[in-house]
Design an enzyme around this catalytic site. Structure first.
Site, PDB file in Angstrom:
ATOM      1  N   ASN A 208     -16.791 -13.592  16.742  1.00  0.00           N
ATOM      2  CA  ASN A 208     -17.577 -14.815  16.921  1.00  0.00           C
ATOM      3  C   ASN A 208     -18.977 -14.588  16.378  1.00  0.00           C
ATOM      4  O   ASN A 208     -19.297 -13.498  15.925  1.00  0.00           O
ATOM      5  CB  ASN A 208     -17.574 -15.241  18.394  1.00  0.00           C
ATOM      6  CG  ASN A 208     -18.177 -14.190  19.292  1.00  0.00           C
ATOM      7  OD1 ASN A 208     -19.335 -13.829  19.152  1.00  0.00           O
ATOM      8  ND2 ASN A 208     -17.361 -13.649  20.198  1.00  0.00           N
ATOM      9  N   ASP A 276     -12.290 -14.895  24.429  1.00  0.00           N
ATOM     10  CA  ASP A 276     -11.440 -15.297  25.542  1.00  0.00           C
ATOM     11  C   ASP A 276      -9.996 -14.849  25.334  1.00  0.00           C
ATOM     12  O   ASP A 276      -9.278 -14.613  26.290  1.00  0.00           O
ATOM     13  CB  ASP A 276     -11.482 -16.813  25.718  1.00  0.00           C
ATOM     14  CG  ASP A 276     -12.840 -17.269  26.251  1.00  0.00           C
ATOM     15  OD1 ASP A 276     -13.420 -16.535  27.075  1.00  0.00           O
ATOM     16  OD2 ASP A 276     -13.328 -18.336  25.841  1.00  0.00           O
ATOM     17  N   PRO A 304      -9.172 -10.160  29.894  1.00  0.00           N
ATOM     18  CA  PRO A 304      -9.720 -10.106  31.254  1.00  0.00           C
ATOM     19  C   PRO A 304     -11.126 -10.706  31.243  1.00  0.00           C
ATOM     20  O   PRO A 304     -11.853 -10.572  30.263  1.00  0.00           O
ATOM     21  CB  PRO A 304      -9.770  -8.608  31.568  1.00  0.00           C
ATOM     22  CG  PRO A 304      -9.742  -7.918  30.239  1.00  0.00           C
ATOM     23  CD  PRO A 304      -8.964  -8.819  29.324  1.00  0.00           C
ATOM     24  N   ASP A 305     -11.491 -11.365  32.319  1.00  0.00           N
ATOM     25  CA  ASP A 305     -12.850 -11.898  32.434  1.00  0.00           C
ATOM     26  C   ASP A 305     -13.716 -10.822  33.099  1.00  0.00           C
ATOM     27  O   ASP A 305     -13.565 -10.532  34.281  1.00  0.00           O
ATOM     28  CB  ASP A 305     -12.857 -13.192  33.256  1.00  0.00           C
ATOM     29  CG  ASP A 305     -14.198 -13.898  33.175  1.00  0.00           C
ATOM     30  OD1 ASP A 305     -15.242 -13.216  33.321  1.00  0.00           O
ATOM     31  OD2 ASP A 305     -14.213 -15.119  32.952  1.00  0.00           O
ATOM     32  N   ILE A 306     -14.591 -10.230  32.303  1.00  0.00           N
ATOM     33  CA  ILE A 306     -15.366  -9.071  32.768  1.00  0.00           C
ATOM     34  C   ILE A 306     -16.334  -9.500  33.866  1.00  0.00           C
ATOM     35  O   ILE A 306     -16.432  -8.865  34.923  1.00  0.00           O
ATOM     36  CB  ILE A 306     -16.115  -8.426  31.581  1.00  0.00           C
ATOM     37  CG1 ILE A 306     -15.122  -8.095  30.464  1.00  0.00           C
ATOM     38  CG2 ILE A 306     -16.859  -7.169  32.024  1.00  0.00           C
ATOM     39  CD1 ILE A 306     -15.755  -7.794  29.129  1.00  0.00           C
ATOM     40  N   LYS A 338     -19.246 -23.128  36.278  1.00  0.00           N
ATOM     41  CA  LYS A 338     -18.932 -21.753  35.860  1.00  0.00           C
ATOM     42  C   LYS A 338     -19.453 -20.738  36.878  1.00  0.00           C
ATOM     43  O   LYS A 338     -18.806 -19.745  37.174  1.00  0.00           O
ATOM     44  CB  LYS A 338     -19.568 -21.504  34.488  1.00  0.00           C
ATOM     45  CG  LYS A 338     -18.943 -20.396  33.699  1.00  0.00           C
ATOM     46  CD  LYS A 338     -19.382 -20.434  32.243  1.00  0.00           C
ATOM     47  CE  LYS A 338     -18.504 -21.327  31.385  1.00  0.00           C
ATOM     48  NZ  LYS A 338     -18.896 -21.316  29.966  1.00  0.00           N
ATOM     49  N   LYS A 342     -16.815 -18.222  38.510  1.00  0.00           N
ATOM     50  CA  LYS A 342     -16.869 -16.793  38.197  1.00  0.00           C
ATOM     51  C   LYS A 342     -17.414 -15.962  39.355  1.00  0.00           C
ATOM     52  O   LYS A 342     -17.341 -14.739  39.325  1.00  0.00           O
ATOM     53  CB  LYS A 342     -17.724 -16.569  36.950  1.00  0.00           C
ATOM     54  CG  LYS A 342     -17.189 -17.349  35.742  1.00  0.00           C
ATOM     55  CD  LYS A 342     -17.245 -16.549  34.487  1.00  0.00           C
ATOM     56  CE  LYS A 342     -16.687 -17.347  33.326  1.00  0.00           C
ATOM     57  NZ  LYS A 342     -16.372 -16.500  32.175  1.00  0.00           N
TER      58      LYS A 342
HETATM   59  N1  CTP Z   1     -17.360 -13.409  30.039  1.00  0.00           N
HETATM   60  C1  CTP Z   1     -16.806 -12.184  30.350  1.00  0.00           C
HETATM   61  N2  CTP Z   1     -15.514 -11.899  29.995  1.00  0.00           N
HETATM   62  C2  CTP Z   1     -14.764 -12.807  29.356  1.00  0.00           C
HETATM   63  C3  CTP Z   1     -15.313 -14.088  29.026  1.00  0.00           C
HETATM   64  C4  CTP Z   1     -16.621 -14.344  29.388  1.00  0.00           C
HETATM   65  O1  CTP Z   1     -17.486 -11.336  30.932  1.00  0.00           O
HETATM   66  N3  CTP Z   1     -13.534 -12.519  29.025  1.00  0.00           N
HETATM   67  C5  CTP Z   1     -18.723 -13.704  30.477  1.00  0.00           C
HETATM   68  C6  CTP Z   1     -19.755 -13.863  29.385  1.00  0.00           C
HETATM   69  O2  CTP Z   1     -20.373 -12.638  29.078  1.00  0.00           O
HETATM   70  C7  CTP Z   1     -20.716 -14.835  30.014  1.00  0.00           C
HETATM   71  C8  CTP Z   1     -19.846 -15.693  30.905  1.00  0.00           C
HETATM   72  O3  CTP Z   1     -18.673 -14.930  31.123  1.00  0.00           O
HETATM   73  O4  CTP Z   1     -21.658 -14.188  30.842  1.00  0.00           O
HETATM   74  C9  CTP Z   1     -19.487 -17.024  30.394  1.00  0.00           C
HETATM   75  O5  CTP Z   1     -19.000 -16.976  29.099  1.00  0.00           O
HETATM   76  P1  CTP Z   1     -18.538 -18.298  28.355  1.00  0.00           P
HETATM   77  O6  CTP Z   1     -17.973 -17.928  27.058  1.00  0.00           O
HETATM   78  O7  CTP Z   1     -19.641 -19.314  28.420  1.00  0.00           O
HETATM   79  O8  CTP Z   1     -17.452 -18.826  29.378  1.00  0.00           O
HETATM   80  P2  CTP Z   1     -15.893 -18.789  29.326  1.00  0.00           P
HETATM   81  O9  CTP Z   1     -15.400 -17.811  30.293  1.00  0.00           O
HETATM   82  O10 CTP Z   1     -15.427 -18.654  27.950  1.00  0.00           O
HETATM   83  O11 CTP Z   1     -15.565 -20.242  29.912  1.00  0.00           O
HETATM   84  P3  CTP Z   1     -15.237 -21.588  29.115  1.00  0.00           P
HETATM   85  O12 CTP Z   1     -13.984 -21.302  28.391  1.00  0.00           O
HETATM   86  O13 CTP Z   1     -15.113 -22.575  30.225  1.00  0.00           O
HETATM   87  O14 CTP Z   1     -16.424 -21.870  28.248  1.00  0.00           O
END
Ligand code: CTP
Length: 398
Positions: A208, A276, A304-306, A338, A342
């Site tokens: 990205n 994502d 995984p969402d860190i 969010k 989260k």
């Molecule tokens: N983040 C993370 N791990 C992921 C995705 C996101 O840690 N796999 C963290 C990013 O570093 C940021 C926050 O989550 O601090 C939000 O990221 P963002 O891209 O805005 O959100 P998404 O989780 O992608 O949600 P959405 O799809 O609704 O935009």
């Protein structure tokens, strides 16, 4: 900045010991006084004479050297410094530190000291990656020991990978950061930054547009307030800041692993633009056209969402977890949602629509969302946003 500071420099036995000769010179140039201590094995790599000549001080080597005890006991020796630096720190010395051993002068000083300690590990790649070393490192971090390096590169033993001792300028920056007086002194903070790269095959990846500029500025600002920063970065275009511990990763899964390894921490700031999705059917070999004119189908799996993982920890959750929200519309509403989803304490929301020029640009316009409400900051440089955020983090942890 180092003028008048006293550094107790413990040299253990590794090929990287030759670099400490230069480190001593640079420390003295900056006005620091260096008291060298060497382990028995260190003397196989550098001579006591070179250390004492460069330091302009006696080298301490033996716990049972009675003259030394008469001149200065080991307790006093370990506490007279502003900072204890272990460079190179071998796997063995780190293990003995983690275990609380006191079977030679170096380990005894480390156990007896109440001054901050900075280690610069140096060892073979496999030794660095061994679960025992990972455990010892986690124990040392939990005990408040600061770590600089190691770097990845060619090793004296002929292998390649992480294990090379940090370079002298990096160690100097870490020493300056450790001695910096600021409201975040002694606080460990993890910062994620940059994009992630998700492989399609060995030569292609999904990425990205994140440059890593905002995360880098935040890490620099936190270090400037005295924090011990672990900077976990994807392949960013801007260089990482000095005076922080840099952990380089490629994928979201590697980033999660690196963040977990960096805990415990008092705060964590998730500025990375994490992908994502990863390619579930990534190929082990370069994908080739098969002549049929049909394009390959990529399948995706969710990463995984860190942020959510760390925010949701029941044990060892940082006291303050800060996420970012990159949105292109309804910024505040999406960011509030969010924050709840989260489980983080704060969300720094910004509008990344191309028209704002924020992604990859020098400025940012953010809304900080906390439990108390939302504040919209004026358009500022990313550096200024970082300074403000670091200040707020310092207040929150005070
Ligand atoms: N983040 C993370 N791990 C992921 C995705 C996101 O840690 N796999 C963290 C990013 O570093 C940021 C926050 O989550 O601090 C939000 O990221 P963002 O891209 O805005 O959100 P998404 O989780 O992608 O949600 P959405 O799809 O609704 O935009």
């Amino acid at each position: 900045m180092l003028s008048g500071k006293r550094i107790l420099l413990i040299v253990s036995g590794g090929i990287a010991a030759y670099k400490v000769l230069d480190l001593i010179r640079r420390l003295r140039e900056r006005g620091a006084a260096v008291t060298p201590v060497m382990t028995r094995a260190a003397a196989e790599f550098v001579t006591p004479l070179s250390l004492s000549a460069l330091a302009g001080e006696k080298v301490f080597r033996d716990l049972f050297d009675l003259t030394d005890e008469a001149e200065m006991g080991h307790i006093q020796l370990s506490r007279s410094a502003d900072l204890v630096v272990v460079a190179p720190a071998t796997a063995d010395l780190m293990a003995r530190m983690a275990g609380g051993h006191a079977d030679d002068l170096a380990s005894t000083l480390l156990l007896a000291t109440d001054t901050p300690v900075l280690v610069a590990p140096a060892m073979n790649v496999r030794m660095w990656q061994h679960p025992a070393t990972r455990r010892n490192l986690a124990t040392l971090r939990g005990d408040g020991v600061r770590v600089v390096g190691p770097n990845e590169g060619d090793m004296a033993c002929g292998e390649f990978g992480p294990g090379r001792m940090a370079e002298v300028p990096e160690i100097l920056a870490a020493i300056e950061a450790a001695l910096a007086d600021g409201p975040l002194k002694g606080r460990r903070i993890v910062v994620t930054s940059g994009p992630t790269h998700e492989p399609i095959d060995p030569v292609r990846y999904i990425a990205n547009r994140s440059s890593g500029a905002q995360g880098t500025a935040i890490a620099r600002a936190l270090a400037g307030l005295g924090a011990e920063v672990v900077f976990v970065t994807g392949p960013a275009t801007v260089a990482p800041p000095a005076g922080v511990q840099v952990v380089r990763v490629e994928t979201a899964r590697e980033m999660l692993e690196a963040v977990q390894a960096a805990l415990p921490a008092e705060a964590a700031v998730f500025a990375a633009a994490v992908a994502d999705w990863r390619v579930a059917n990534a190929a082990g070999q370069k994908m080739k056209k098969d002549g049929s004119g049909r394009a390959p189908a990529l399948e995706f799996a969710e990463n995984p969402d860190i942020l959510a993982t760390v925010a949701g920890l029941s044990k060892g959750r940082p006291r303050l977890v800060v996420g970012f929200a990159a949105e292109t519309h309804d910024v505040e509403a999406h960011a509030r949602a969010k924050r709840g989803r989260k489980g983080c304490d704060w969300i720094v929301a910004n509008d990344v629509s191309p028209a704002t020029g924020i992604m990859g640009g020098a400025e940012n316009e953010v809304t900080l969302i906390t439990a108390e409400g939302a504040e919209t900051w004026p358009r500022l440089t990313k550096h200024e946003v970082a300074q403000r955020l670091a200040q707020r983090i310092a207040e929150a942890l005070a």
